[in-house]
Design an enzyme around this catalytic site. Structure first.
Site, mmCIF file in Angstrom:
data_model
loop_
_atom_site.group_PDB
_atom_site.id
_atom_site.type_symbol
_atom_site.label_atom_id
_atom_site.label_comp_id
_atom_site.label_asym_id
_atom_site.label_seq_id
_atom_site.Cartn_x
_atom_site.Cartn_y
_atom_site.Cartn_z
ATOM 1 N N VAL A 90 -47.542 -31.613 0.922
ATOM 2 C CA VAL A 90 -47.423 -30.170 1.170
ATOM 3 C C VAL A 90 -46.076 -29.733 0.623
ATOM 4 O O VAL A 90 -45.122 -30.505 0.597
ATOM 5 C CB VAL A 90 -47.526 -29.815 2.671
ATOM 6 C CG1 VAL A 90 -48.922 -30.057 3.198
ATOM 7 C CG2 VAL A 90 -46.502 -30.584 3.484
ATOM 8 N N SER A 91 -45.999 -28.494 0.182
ATOM 9 C CA SER A 91 -44.726 -27.977 -0.301
ATOM 10 C C SER A 91 -43.882 -27.565 0.888
ATOM 11 O O SER A 91 -44.361 -27.500 2.020
ATOM 12 C CB SER A 91 -44.957 -26.771 -1.230
ATOM 13 O OG SER A 91 -45.412 -25.658 -0.485
ATOM 14 N N THR A 92 -42.642 -27.248 0.635
ATOM 15 C CA THR A 92 -41.733 -26.854 1.719
ATOM 16 C C THR A 92 -42.143 -25.529 2.339
ATOM 17 O O THR A 92 -41.740 -25.218 3.450
ATOM 18 C CB THR A 92 -40.298 -26.741 1.181
ATOM 19 O OG1 THR A 92 -40.286 -25.852 0.053
ATOM 20 C CG2 THR A 92 -39.784 -28.109 0.742
ATOM 21 N N GLU A 141 -45.444 -24.680 2.790
ATOM 22 C CA GLU A 141 -46.748 -24.828 3.412
ATOM 23 C C GLU A 141 -46.619 -25.335 4.844
ATOM 24 O O GLU A 141 -45.627 -25.962 5.213
ATOM 25 C CB GLU A 141 -47.617 -25.790 2.593
ATOM 26 C CG GLU A 141 -48.022 -25.228 1.250
ATOM 27 C CD GLU A 141 -48.779 -26.234 0.403
ATOM 28 O OE1 GLU A 141 -49.762 -25.847 -0.224
ATOM 29 O OE2 GLU A 141 -48.383 -27.409 0.391
#
Length: 225
Positions: free
Chosen positions: A11-13, A15
């Site tokens: 997951v991105s920062t 999300e």
């Protein structure tokens, strides 16, 4: 003999952690239909544009060491960089599987990767152009100006047309083969291609794309529409 897998999530920062749960559901659904053994699970909270993710590198090392397949939920969880995906596809010691695209071969994965990167580039270019144009006009970003609603609607229409054109590269050849709207929707879902809103395809969604393509052609001929 059980098939060996190394699972990986990202997951991105920006999300939510719920994104990890959704990815694990895809992975578990895939594994449930296979006689398998999971050698390790890794996850990162980092941008997909960064291929030096620590847990991702650990997963690759384990795959190279054991010969297991790297299993991810969706292609963009692996990487958002087309060159990186192409490099992995060529690497003899690394094999990967996309849980949401169980029937996809290397050609399908390659096509999807190209389309995904092209869409990201187009979004980036549109954003930069819009901001530059607003700055030249002296527009205060985030503020209201007369005609802003009309401009916003026009921009949304243009973006939607571009998205329809992207999907058309896959939908139109299938339609020309005589496939039904339901059949096309099922094929898109098998390939792991999601709708603009990130959901699964249905016949109505395919129909809307075809209708928008027809509308886009009319707007090209009659710009005032």
């Amino acid at each position: 003999m059980k098939k060996q897998y190394v699972t990986y999530c990202r997951v991105s920062t920006r999300e939510q952690s719920l994104g990890l749960d959704a990815q694990m559901r895809d992975i578990e659904h895939y594994l449930a239909s296979h006689d398998h053994e999971v050698l390790g699970h890794f996850s990162d909270k980092q941008s997909g544009a960064d291929d030096d993710r620590p847990e991702f590198q650990k997963a690759l090392r384990l795959v190279r060491k054991t010969g297991a397949e790297l299993l991810v939920s969706k292609l963009d969880r692996l990487s958002r960089d087309l060159a990186m995906i192409a490099k992995l596809m060529k690497e003899k010691d690394v094999a990967f599987r996309i849980a949401s695209m169980p029937g996809a071969d290397s050609m399908m994965i390659g096509i999807y990767a190209v389309l995904a990167q092209k869409e990201r580039e187009m979004i980036s270019e549109r954003t930069k152009s819009a901001l530059a144009a607003a700055k030249r006009r002296g527009t205060k970003l985030g503020g209201y100006r007369e005609g802003a609603l009309e401009k916003a609607n026009a921009l949304r229409t243009k973006v939607a047309d571009k998205q329809a054109e992207k999907f058309a590269k896959i939908i139109m050849p299938l339609k020309q083969q005589g496939m039904t709207l339901t059949g096309i929707a099922e094929r898109l879902n098998e390939m792991g291609i999601v709708t603009v809103r990130g959901g699964a395809w249905e016949a109505k969604a395919v129909s809307r794309v075809l209708d928008r393509l027809s509308g886009a052609m009319i707007r090209t001929l009659v710009p005032s529409l």
